[in-house]
Design a protein around this motif. Sequence first.
Motif, short mmCIF file in Angstrom:
data_model
loop_
_atom_site.label_atom_id
_atom_site.label_comp_id
_atom_site.label_asym_id
_atom_site.label_seq_id
_atom_site.Cartn_x
_atom_site.Cartn_y
_atom_site.Cartn_z
N VAL A 193 130.49 118.78 -43.75
CA VAL A 193 131.85 118.46 -43.28
C VAL A 193 132.74 119.67 -43.57
CG1 VAL A 193 133.87 116.99 -43.68
CG2 VAL A 193 131.58 115.98 -43.59
N THR A 194 133.35 120.22 -42.51
CA THR A 194 134.21 121.38 -42.71
C THR A 194 135.68 120.97 -42.81
OG1 THR A 194 134.46 121.80 -40.35
CG2 THR A 194 132.62 122.89 -41.45
N THR A 195 136.05 119.93 -42.09
CA THR A 195 137.40 119.38 -42.18
C THR A 195 137.36 117.98 -41.60
OG1 THR A 195 139.74 119.74 -41.75
CG2 THR A 195 138.24 120.35 -40.00
N TYR A 196 138.40 117.19 -41.83
CA TYR A 196 138.34 115.78 -41.39
C TYR A 196 139.74 115.20 -41.34
CZ TYR A 196 139.13 114.79 -46.31
OH TYR A 196 139.67 114.75 -47.56
N VAL B 37 135.49 110.89 -48.69
CA VAL B 37 135.01 111.98 -47.82
C VAL B 37 135.74 113.26 -48.22
CG1 VAL B 37 134.91 112.86 -45.45
CG2 VAL B 37 134.45 110.43 -45.91
N ARG B 38 135.05 114.39 -48.22
CA ARG B 38 135.67 115.64 -48.65
C ARG B 38 135.05 116.82 -47.91
NH1 ARG B 38 132.15 113.04 -51.95
NH2 ARG B 38 130.34 114.24 -52.58
N MET B 39 135.76 117.92 -47.88
CA MET B 39 135.22 119.16 -47.33
C MET B 39 133.99 119.55 -48.13
SD MET B 39 138.76 121.25 -46.67
CE MET B 39 138.08 122.73 -45.96
N ASP C 40 127.42 119.01 -52.83
CA ASP C 40 128.31 119.55 -51.81
C ASP C 40 128.00 121.03 -51.54
OD1 ASP C 40 129.45 117.11 -51.79
OD2 ASP C 40 131.46 117.76 -52.42
N ALA C 41 128.24 121.45 -50.31
CA ALA C 41 128.03 122.86 -49.95
C ALA C 41 129.14 123.70 -50.56
CB ALA C 41 128.01 123.01 -48.44
N ASP C 42 128.80 124.93 -50.88
CA ASP C 42 129.78 125.87 -51.42
C ASP C 42 130.75 126.29 -50.31
OD1 ASP C 42 130.50 127.46 -53.77
OD2 ASP C 42 130.12 129.14 -52.40
#
Lengths: 352, 322
Positions: free
Chosen positions: B240-243, B285-287, B312-314
């Motif tokens: 997820v890059t933005t939401y 939900v988060r970036m 989570d991805a860096d």
Amino acid sequence: MARYAREVAVVAFAQSDHLRRTDELSEVEMVMPVLHQVLAATGLKAGEIGFTCSGSSDYLAGRAFSFTMTLDGVGAWPPISESHVEMDGAWALYEAWVKIQTGEADTALVYSYGKSSPGSVRDVLTRQLDPYYLAPLWPDSVALAALQAQALIDAGETDEARLAAIGARSRAAASANPHAQLSGVVPQGEYQVAPLRTGDCPPIGDGAAAVVLAAGDVARRLCERPAWITGIDHRIEAHSLGLRDLTDSPSTRIAAEHAGVFEGPVDTAELHAAFSSQEVVLRKALGLGEDVSVNPSGGALAANPIMAAGLIRIGEAAARIHRGESDRAVAHATSGPCLQQNLVAVLEGDRA
Amino acid sequence: MTAPSPPEILRAPLVVEFPFTRSLGPVQSAFLTGLREGVVLGVTTADGKVMVPPVEYDPVTAEEIRELVEVGTTGTVTTWAWNGSPRPNQPLATPFAWVLVRLDGADTAILHALDAPGPGAVATGMRVRVRWAAERTGAITDIACFEPADSQDTASAAQAAPHTGEFADAVTGIVAQARLDYSYSPGRAQTAYIAGLSERKTIGERCPSCHKVYVPPRGACPTCGVATTDRVEVGPAGTVTTYCIVNIKARNLDIEVPYVYAHIALDGAGLALHGRIGGIPYDQVRMGLRVEPVWTEGGRYPDHYRPTGEPDADYDVYKELI
Ligand SMILES: [Zn+2]
């Protein structure tokens, strides 16, 4: 000379093969090879172009904002200076020419395309008519052209045999044009809407075209023999057919006067006459004699990608100058029912 | 991965329908209301020309024109064309002539259909009369068509007469109905994408110049302006890059609010696509959240994306894709 602030020339022209269907290609996939070709001819990269302008109509393919997709083929990111006309690419060229005249750009890429195969183009074109008095009756493009043809026949300016000869001459000329959709001997066929037969009507197809414009010394650097636009003008007349004399085209004549067509002899005329009868009207309005080579490319009767066919007339006229086959050519584009709007350009090559 | 062979190009019917609602100016309103009442009106220009159908501005001088006159319902054909194969929606279903008719008292011509047995029965200069539609609503189709006039009609050729243009319950607008039928083909690149989805795979295309992978692919790299022909499978998982959090329920949408709609960069893709996030409370939900697609039985694209449970991805990994 010195009609305008700057010298502007067509320095390159490219077009696709014009085909009845191109299902395997999206619009950008159809346009992109033509863009690459026209840029390659100048050695310019997309990012070096000062202004880009395109012409198309979403109604043809039934897709809203389809032209934004074709910008992917230009390389529009990072953002470029760009515009679009919902018209034939000849009017996109006019906008680009104005942009160069104002000094805001030295080069321009102009392209246009039409994908008529997804829909029924005769029905689609009824939607460009006046919505109050005409569109509810669904008079199609062939029907409106046929009214004009009958008016010419009644006025004694042509007859069915002479109209057939225009179609035959155009398709014979197209034998030398590898991009044409129809060439050689094509049967005159049945009446579509009488007095027009199949042979008097343009083929329906998909295709794209592009030109590069450049100013002054840039043009001289990019092209061995630039096709200088020494005059260009466009005029419009009443939309309603019942207000007009369908046997004449005053808007073409006025545009030609302002573009300087009558100030010297022309050797070539590329006329956007989608129907054989329209060539009769345009020859008269432009005062073309029998010594002028009319539509040596085959014209719109050999390939009529809607929204590109007018730009192709300018491109074909310019290409003849590039090749040294013409010194002073007139190019014409039209839009709307029965030659409602007309653009006329004079293209000249430097004399040896 | 490079796909083995190009799938057959997809085609599907596409219908474009539009009921444009248009308002009428005073002249068009009077003309169309007149048709409903069985009266044909025109306008008189400054130099005394009578225009039928009427226009609001003189096409030569651009002067406003409002002076209405009534003209005859008989007239003369000024040009014509025989339509042997009527098309859908045209005024008559049987072969007919398109005609321009100068009504008696008018100086310009109106376009319509002429009901005639064959092209031999039509000629420029022939006399015709209006055939009114059985039901009239205030539209150009209130004239069903024209028909050949008899000698009695010819004898009573009308002159233009002044008219107020006032009618009870004037028509002030029309609805311009149109339907166009297409057979849509998405082209090579998008066909490959849609065909991939049918196997629950997400297919992108790599730019040969900048190596970015576009998904969904459109066939061209908008940065380099070249064809993207190298097909690659991306995902299935992504980041997820933005939401955003959706709080208003859309009509006919069977999803409880609030829910999260997100940009998701699938692994290997050069840009994010969008989808709904499920399987996690909306406020968690988060970036950087790692997600994977959830397919429903018979679904033609992922119904939503749910957390994979991975860390989570860096931020640095996906910051270029936001
Ligand atoms: Zn690229």
